[in-house]
Design a protein around this motif. Structure first.
Motif: not given
Length: 236
Positions: A187-213
């Motif tokens: 996610a940090l790499c994506l943000e640096l590369a200008g893929d901010e929306r993908a970075a935000e999506a991956l961050d949010a998905y990680l939080d949901v995965f952690t919650s479910h797991y």
């Protein structure tokens, strides 16, 4: 269609001499998200586009671990490749990917362990090229070994991340708070590369995965209207 990490997991399972049993649970898991069925998060997989690519080089049984977050990267970023690491042999498809002229590879690793002339802090691919982030998916000790013993990576710049936030990953905690899980690094790499929306999506998905797991691990009731699920809804 199975993504790259799913295919690598299947290859690794086929090579096992005895069944792989995830630590802490023998309950059947959803093959799509690796969480027990009653806590499945397949419906929460985000859909975003990104110019960046991800190249996961995975240590030994890493693809088999249900806590592995490289799987989440492959869920989110279509241009994700995954390869098993070996000191003695290199996958020819990995070498072909690294030589593909459409990509500018960056190996992501702490700059303090690298010769200064190789280290970069910004993502600036040459015209006509897209960034390809090489992530060593392993424990910190294993990643250092992989970095030292992979001479085919020595020709690439080393992207050293200077993140200010502490790691939020709660499933396999490093002894150091400045060590990030693989999905956080991506996610940090994506943000640096200008893929901010993908970075935000991956961050949010990680939080949901952690919650479910963790919900599955401790048999907690899931609230799919809570803050982490609401944040991910913007990317479904």
């Amino acid at each position: 269609m199975p993504h790259a990490v799913s295919r690598l997991r299947a290859q690794r399972l086929a090579a096992c001499t005895k069944p792989f049993v995830a630590r802490g649970s023998r309950a059947p898991r959803c093959p799509g998200c690796r969480v027990i069925f009653s806590y499945c998060l397949c419906a929460w997989r985000p859909r975003v586009e990104a110019q960046s690519g991800m190249c996961l080089v995975m240590y030994d049984v890493e693809p088999l671990k249900p806590t592995n977050t490289g799987w989440l990267i492959a869920d989110v970023i279509e241009q994700t490749s995954a390869f098993g690491w070996s000191r003695k042999a290199v996958d020819e498809q990995l070498l072909a990917l690294l030589d593909d002229p459409q990509w500018q590879p960056y190996i992501v690793f702490p700059g303090e362990f690298v010769a200064p002339e190789r280290v970069v802090s910004q993502v600036q691919p040459a015209p006509g090229k897209r960034p390809l982030f090489i992530l060593l998916d392993a424990t910190w000790t294993e990643a250092r070994k992989m970095f030292r013993k992979s001479p085919y990576l020595e020709r690439f710049p080393v992207l050293s991340l200077q993140a200010e936030q502490m790691s939020r990953y709660k499933l396999r905690r490093s002894k150091r708070d400045d060590h990030f899980c693989t999905a956080e690094v991506a996610a940090l790499c994506l943000e640096l590369a200008g893929d901010e929306r993908a970075a935000e999506a991956l961050d949010a998905y990680l939080d949901v995965f952690t919650s479910h797991y963790l919900g599955a691990k401790f048999q907690l009731a899931m609230d799919e209207g809570d803050e982490v699920h609401e944040r991910l809804k913007a990317f479904l």
